[in-house]
Write a protein that holds these residues in place. Structure first.
Motif, PDB file in Angstrom:
ATOM      1  N   LEU A  63       4.318 -32.297   8.093  1.00  0.00           N
ATOM      2  CA  LEU A  63       2.917 -32.546   8.443  1.00  0.00           C
ATOM      3  C   LEU A  63       2.539 -34.000   8.156  1.00  0.00           C
ATOM      4  O   LEU A  63       1.830 -34.634   8.946  1.00  0.00           O
ATOM      5  CB  LEU A  63       2.029 -31.580   7.662  1.00  0.00           C
ATOM      6  CG  LEU A  63       0.592 -31.421   8.096  1.00  0.00           C
ATOM      7  CD1 LEU A  63       0.484 -31.034   9.566  1.00  0.00           C
ATOM      8  CD2 LEU A  63      -0.081 -30.360   7.227  1.00  0.00           C
ATOM      9  N   GLN A 117       5.096 -29.427   4.506  1.00  0.00           N
ATOM     10  CA  GLN A 117       4.082 -30.422   4.151  1.00  0.00           C
ATOM     11  C   GLN A 117       4.602 -31.829   4.455  1.00  0.00           C
ATOM     12  O   GLN A 117       3.864 -32.675   4.958  1.00  0.00           O
ATOM     13  CB  GLN A 117       3.688 -30.306   2.675  1.00  0.00           C
ATOM     14  CG  GLN A 117       2.592 -31.273   2.262  1.00  0.00           C
ATOM     15  CD  GLN A 117       1.308 -31.077   3.044  1.00  0.00           C
ATOM     16  OE1 GLN A 117       0.735 -29.995   3.046  1.00  0.00           O
ATOM     17  NE2 GLN A 117       0.836 -32.122   3.716  1.00  0.00           N
ATOM     18  N   SER A 176       0.614 -30.156  14.562  1.00  0.00           N
ATOM     19  CA  SER A 176      -0.028 -30.046  13.252  1.00  0.00           C
ATOM     20  C   SER A 176      -0.548 -28.636  13.011  1.00  0.00           C
ATOM     21  O   SER A 176      -0.350 -28.056  11.935  1.00  0.00           O
ATOM     22  CB  SER A 176      -1.172 -31.064  13.158  1.00  0.00           C
ATOM     23  OG  SER A 176      -1.853 -30.925  11.939  1.00  0.00           O
ATOM     24  N   LYS A 177      -1.191 -28.064  14.007  1.00  0.00           N
ATOM     25  CA  LYS A 177      -1.710 -26.697  13.891  1.00  0.00           C
ATOM     26  C   LYS A 177      -0.574 -25.689  13.721  1.00  0.00           C
ATOM     27  O   LYS A 177      -0.690 -24.739  12.946  1.00  0.00           O
ATOM     28  CB  LYS A 177      -2.550 -26.340  15.120  1.00  0.00           C
ATOM     29  CG  LYS A 177      -3.881 -27.047  15.158  1.00  0.00           C
ATOM     30  CD  LYS A 177      -4.640 -26.755  16.445  1.00  0.00           C
ATOM     31  CE  LYS A 177      -5.882 -27.600  16.511  1.00  0.00           C
ATOM     32  NZ  LYS A 177      -6.536 -27.532  17.815  1.00  0.00           N
ATOM     33  N   THR A 214       0.775 -26.029  10.153  1.00  0.00           N
ATOM     34  CA  THR A 214      -0.211 -25.479   9.218  1.00  0.00           C
ATOM     35  C   THR A 214      -0.226 -23.955   9.279  1.00  0.00           C
ATOM     36  O   THR A 214      -0.285 -23.290   8.235  1.00  0.00           O
ATOM     37  CB  THR A 214      -1.613 -26.055   9.524  1.00  0.00           C
ATOM     38  OG1 THR A 214      -1.537 -27.487   9.417  1.00  0.00           O
ATOM     39  CG2 THR A 214      -2.652 -25.531   8.564  1.00  0.00           C
ATOM     40  N   LYS A 261       0.599 -21.316   6.244  1.00  0.00           N
ATOM     41  CA  LYS A 261      -0.299 -20.231   5.834  1.00  0.00           C
ATOM     42  C   LYS A 261       0.421 -18.890   5.879  1.00  0.00           C
ATOM     43  O   LYS A 261       0.259 -18.063   4.986  1.00  0.00           O
ATOM     44  CB  LYS A 261      -1.541 -20.205   6.721  1.00  0.00           C
ATOM     45  CG  LYS A 261      -2.503 -21.325   6.452  1.00  0.00           C
ATOM     46  CD  LYS A 261      -3.697 -21.288   7.386  1.00  0.00           C
ATOM     47  CE  LYS A 261      -4.609 -22.463   7.134  1.00  0.00           C
ATOM     48  NZ  LYS A 261      -5.691 -22.544   8.101  1.00  0.00           N
TER      49      LYS A 261
END
Length: 121
Positions: free
Chosen positions: A73, A70, A108-109, A112, A116
């Motif tokens: 990010l 995080q 970023s993807k 992320t 997940k």
């Protein structure tokens, strides 16, 4: 003799973050000298923070690694602001700006997606 590798060095997201750092260092060498302690420094530190937090968080528990991701990010978002400022100040051309936006969106993807994945484990 073969060099010892750390697990995080195998992560594609880590490798991509290093490529981004290389690009940003090359780009910011062209920024005006008066920006050395301003935008140049901030842009480089934000980019470095992405890689450092990926490395630091790896090997930790999944919740702890997600926390570091995080932070990475958030550093990606900082880089987005830095390139926006660079474009508005005419330090980079539109083509370079678009390439950075694409690279940062992809990074970023990737971050992320890794977050997940760790949430499911």
């Amino acid at each position: 003799m073969e060099m010892e590798k750390f697990n995080f060095e195998e992560l594609k997201v880590y490798q991509k973050s290093l490529t981004l750092i290389d690009k940003i260092y090359a780009q910011t060498r062209e920024f005006p000298k008066e920006e050395v302690y301003g935008l140049t420094s901030q842009f480089r530190r934000a980019a470095i923070s992405i890689s450092l937090n990926i490395a630091e968080g790896s090997g930790s528990s999944n919740p702890e690694f997600r926390r570091y991701l995080q932070i990475s990010l958030n550093s990606v978002k900082e880089c987005v602001v830095c390139i926006e400022i660079a474009k508005r100040q005419n330090y980079i051309h539109s083509e370079e700006y678009e390439i950075y936006r694409k690279d940062l969106a992809e990074l970023s993807k990737m971050i992320t997606s890794l977050m997940k994945y760790l949430s499911r484990k």
